[in-house]
Motif scaffolding. Sequence first.
Motif, PDB file in Angstrom:
ATOM      1  N   THR A   3     -19.276 -41.473   4.864  1.00  0.00           N
ATOM      2  CA  THR A   3     -18.625 -41.904   6.110  1.00  0.00           C
ATOM      3  C   THR A   3     -17.999 -40.719   6.846  1.00  0.00           C
ATOM      4  N   ASP A   4     -17.511 -39.721   6.106  1.00  0.00           N
ATOM      5  CA  ASP A   4     -16.916 -38.556   6.764  1.00  0.00           C
ATOM      6  C   ASP A   4     -17.979 -37.870   7.631  1.00  0.00           C
ATOM      7  N   PHE A  22     -18.148 -37.572   1.128  1.00  0.00           N
ATOM      8  CA  PHE A  22     -18.398 -39.009   1.200  1.00  0.00           C
ATOM      9  C   PHE A  22     -19.125 -39.285   2.521  1.00  0.00           C
ATOM     10  N   THR A  28      -8.199 -46.951   9.306  1.00  0.00           N
ATOM     11  CA  THR A  28      -8.897 -46.684   8.042  1.00  0.00           C
ATOM     12  C   THR A  28      -9.184 -45.199   7.982  1.00  0.00           C
ATOM     13  N   LEU A  29      -9.578 -44.743   6.814  1.00  0.00           N
ATOM     14  CA  LEU A  29      -9.854 -43.315   6.656  1.00  0.00           C
ATOM     15  C   LEU A  29     -10.976 -42.855   7.594  1.00  0.00           C
ATOM     16  N   SER A  30     -11.984 -43.691   7.781  1.00  0.00           N
ATOM     17  CA  SER A  30     -13.075 -43.296   8.690  1.00  0.00           C
ATOM     18  C   SER A  30     -12.506 -42.952  10.071  1.00  0.00           C
ATOM     19  N   ALA A  76      -8.815 -38.283  -0.140  1.00  0.00           N
ATOM     20  CA  ALA A  76      -9.073 -39.641  -0.637  1.00  0.00           C
ATOM     21  C   ALA A  76      -8.946 -39.737  -2.160  1.00  0.00           C
TER      22      ALA A  76
HETATM   23  C1  LIG Z   1     -12.997 -43.816  -0.116  1.00  0.00           C
HETATM   24  C2  LIG Z   1     -13.366 -42.796   0.887  1.00  0.00           C
HETATM   25  C3  LIG Z   1     -13.535 -43.137   2.242  1.00  0.00           C
HETATM   26  C4  LIG Z   1     -13.454 -44.571   2.726  1.00  0.00           C
HETATM   27  O1  LIG Z   1     -13.198 -44.667   4.091  1.00  0.00           O
HETATM   28  P1  LIG Z   1     -12.631 -46.027   4.699  1.00  0.00           P
HETATM   29  O2  LIG Z   1     -12.654 -45.848   6.150  1.00  0.00           O
HETATM   30  O3  LIG Z   1     -11.261 -46.224   4.141  1.00  0.00           O
HETATM   31  O4  LIG Z   1     -13.535 -47.137   4.246  1.00  0.00           O
HETATM   32  C5  LIG Z   1     -13.797 -42.117   3.139  1.00  0.00           C
HETATM   33  N1  LIG Z   1     -13.902 -40.831   2.728  1.00  0.00           N
HETATM   34  C6  LIG Z   1     -13.767 -40.474   1.433  1.00  0.00           C
HETATM   35  C7  LIG Z   1     -13.882 -39.041   1.045  1.00  0.00           C
HETATM   36  C8  LIG Z   1     -13.516 -41.448   0.471  1.00  0.00           C
HETATM   37  O5  LIG Z   1     -13.415 -41.106  -0.807  1.00  0.00           O
END
Ligand SMILES: *Cc1c(COP(=O)(O)O)cnc(C)c1O
Length: 394
Positions: free
Chosen positions: A112-113, A110, A81-83, A183
């Motif tokens: 999570t980053d 975002f 996943t992106l995270s 993203a």
């Molecule tokens: C949508 C998004 C994410 C989501 O992360 P996942 O691990 O795929 O849930 C993370 N960073 C940004 C900048 C986003 O827009």
Amino acid sequence: MVLQKDFFDLPAGMIYLDGNSLGPLPKTVKDRVAAMIQDEWGTQLIKGWNTSGWMAQPSRIGDAIGRLIGAPQGTVVIGDTLSIKVFQAVAAAIKMRPDRRVILSDSGNFPTDLYMVEGLIKALDSGYELRVVAPEDVASAIDDTVAVVMLTEVDYRTGRMHEMGSMTKTAHEAGAVMIWDLAHSAGAVPVDLEASGCEFAIGCTYKYLNGGPGAPAFIYVRKDLADDVEPALAGWLGHDAPFAFDLKYRPARGIERMRVGTPPVLQMAALDAALAVWEGVDMAEMRSASIALQETFIHHVESRVPQLTLASPRDSARRGSQVSFAFENGYAAMQALIARGVIGDFRAPDIMRFGFTPLYIDEADVIAAVDHIEVVMKDRLWDDPKYLTRQRVT
Ligand SMILES: *Cc1c(COP(=O)(O)O)cnc(C)c1O
């Protein structure tokens, strides 16, 4: 050709302005996934890894995404996943500047980053610091203590864009490594990673790339670095010879070392089928079409719906492919709109967000959406107890 409504399976009567959060279902995906399940998994079973090329797909699909973001062949791979990709990129980037301890990002990123960086810093326990400044202060905050600058090009809330080329140059002049999160860029705005010179880029594929919920993320590593970056997540499929089953980890050559474990084969089939829509789409044309839709939307909302305040940059060149309006009862108003078939979303504290994807949205959709917004606001349709309770996903 930009508009390809027929490629998608959109429910009748729905105006979908949320492709920035989850792209709609392409018709190609249904057949492809069904065939994959039946003819590949169901028939070939374990043989599918070789006979259907499952093992090669992360790089092959990575190359297809690379074409949309200006990345040369062999520099992008998908998975996880992106995270997770944030973690991999930052962990590899800080190793490239061992005498520096600051990771710089901005408050428009975002969450999570930022969380992933905090987690990495805690795990390393070696004096790293995550410095978060306002988006407009990033360039001036880059100094020679900064190891890594990590930014998301398009702000998920407001659509505000960082200038990728000049920011990367500023980072490099101070000796920092640059990571771009794409993203909200990949499939939305033209990106030229190679020209930017950035070391790493990451992004997800379920937004503008329409890969479906849970589709794998991607990571780009600049070609000249790919044989040197140290993978912190040293999984067996990033090993030089996974099926030698060595007891000691030895990274694969190039971008393959950013793979971790078994790839999501069903999701990759969906993503691969979804990417077919980009054949013949010119990203510059796509961008002009997106800006035209956004400008029409802003013009009509501002002239007909005085209750909403533009929360995105007015200058279209500084805005991604979404338009956000602030309204104090934004959550309820968005629920009322969704009930009428206009799908956008809400981001705390008061942002109503509308994504514009010229692949399946045209001017008539935009005007029809504003008609609904006008009714919802004028007749206070949002002022209804059933729209007040927030659901888990907003
Ligand atoms: C949508 C998004 C994410 C989501 O992360 P996942 O691990 O795929 O849930 C993370 N960073 C940004 C900048 C986003 O827009």
